[in-house]
Design an enzyme around this catalytic site. Structure first.
Site, PDB file in Angstrom:
ATOM      1  N   ASP A   1      -5.599  -0.906   1.421  1.00  0.00           N
ATOM      2  CA  ASP A   1      -5.655  -1.648   2.683  1.00  0.00           C
ATOM      3  C   ASP A   1      -6.964  -1.349   3.392  1.00  0.00           C
ATOM      4  O   ASP A   1      -7.570  -0.291   3.179  1.00  0.00           O
ATOM      5  CB  ASP A   1      -4.496  -1.232   3.600  1.00  0.00           C
ATOM      6  CG  ASP A   1      -3.151  -1.580   2.991  1.00  0.00           C
ATOM      7  OD1 ASP A   1      -3.098  -2.486   2.142  1.00  0.00           O
ATOM      8  OD2 ASP A   1      -2.156  -0.931   3.382  1.00  0.00           O
TER       9      ASP A   1
HETATM   10  N1  URA Z   1       0.181   1.834   0.214  1.00  0.00           N
HETATM   11  C1  URA Z   1      -0.159   1.279   1.395  1.00  0.00           C
HETATM   12  O1  URA Z   1       0.680   1.070   2.255  1.00  0.00           O
HETATM   13  N2  URA Z   1      -1.456   0.970   1.587  1.00  0.00           N
HETATM   14  C2  URA Z   1      -2.427   1.230   0.689  1.00  0.00           C
HETATM   15  O2  URA Z   1      -3.604   0.945   0.951  1.00  0.00           O
HETATM   16  C3  URA Z   1      -2.061   1.814  -0.522  1.00  0.00           C
HETATM   17  C4  URA Z   1      -0.732   2.106  -0.744  1.00  0.00           C
END
Ligand code: URA
Length: 246
Positions: free
Chosen positions: A102
């Site tokens: 993310d």
């Molecule tokens: N899980 C999440 O919630 N975000 C990420 O970036 C990776 C794994």
């Protein structure tokens, strides 16, 4: 390609060091010593050796990036800086991030033009382990840990409408950091899937909240602690070996 680039790709040294090494006769091309590092070689047909050891040229490229917060895990984006933009000094042709983090997640991201490896690491069938450092809003109860580890409902459904629980996960604690600078609890969460926002949704499902997320490992690959957010380097031969890259 230039000989110094070829040797640099093998982590022989900096451009300046390489120039010196080559001048000192440590490198040969097709058996003949070469004393200038700016000559052009054909990486596919020439035999390059350094200190008598033949260096094989990998047609693929592999970079480990410590992705910083605020950068998107994409190859292009109209508005936001991408992880590929961070490798601006490299030849980024064909490079893609192996999976996504993310925008507000930091940590290990592999960038490569090796489609087979990307497929192997991301295939849902392979259940490649990923470990995250997770800073959370409040302590987990024993019951929360049990639910996270056994598998829980984060809202996904199977084709027949039944609940698609997460696969069993593992919660551990960082030996050297049980809380962060703000006093928030820090856990390590290892999962074997890569569902959308998975870690955040798992913590949400036990009534908690992720305040900061950092990926530390993916399969046999571990984030180099010397890489600051935004920094990257090529994978070492050992790392390539551990990922079974030929
Ligand atoms: N899980 C999440 O919630 N975000 C990420 O970036 C990776 C794994």
């Amino acid at each position: 390609m230039r000989l110094d680039k070829f040797l640099g790709d093998h982590n022989i040294g900096t451009r300046k060091q390489i120039k010196e090494y080559v001048k000192n006769g440590r490198c040969s091309v097709n058996g003949a010593p070469v004393l200038k590092s700016d000559v052009h070689i054909n990486e596919n047909t020439d035999e390059i050796s350094f200190d008598g050891i033949v260096l094989t040229y990998s047609k693929n490229h592999y970079y480990m990036l410590n992705k910083p917060v605020g950068v998107v895990s994409a190859t292009t984006d109209k508005k936001q800086e991408t992880v590929i933009d961070l490798l601006k000094d490299e030849n980024v042709k064909g490079l893609s991030p192996c999976g996504r983090l993310d925008i507000d997640t930091e940590g290990l991201l592999l960038l490569t033009d090796d489609g087979e490896l990307i497929h192997r690491l991301l295939s849902p069938k392979k259940h490649v382990d990923k470990t995250y450092e997770v800073h959370i809003a409040h302590e987990l109860s024993d019951n929360d840990v049990r639910r996270l580890e056994e598998g829980l409902d984060i809202g996904d459904r199977n084709d027949d409408g039944s609940k698609k629980l997460t696969l069993p996960a593992k919660v551990t604690y960082k030996e050297d950091m049980k809380t962060d600078d703000e006093g928030n609890p820090v856990i390590l969460l290892s999962i074997h899937e890569g569902r959308f926002h998975q870690v955040k949704r798992m913590l949400e499902a036990v009534g908690n909240e992720v305040l900061f997320l950092k990926r530390l490992s993916m399969g046999a690959l571990f984030l180099d602690p010397d890489l600051e957010p935004g920094e990257y380097r090529e994978l070492t031969d050992d790392e390539k070996c551990s990922l079974d890259i030929k």
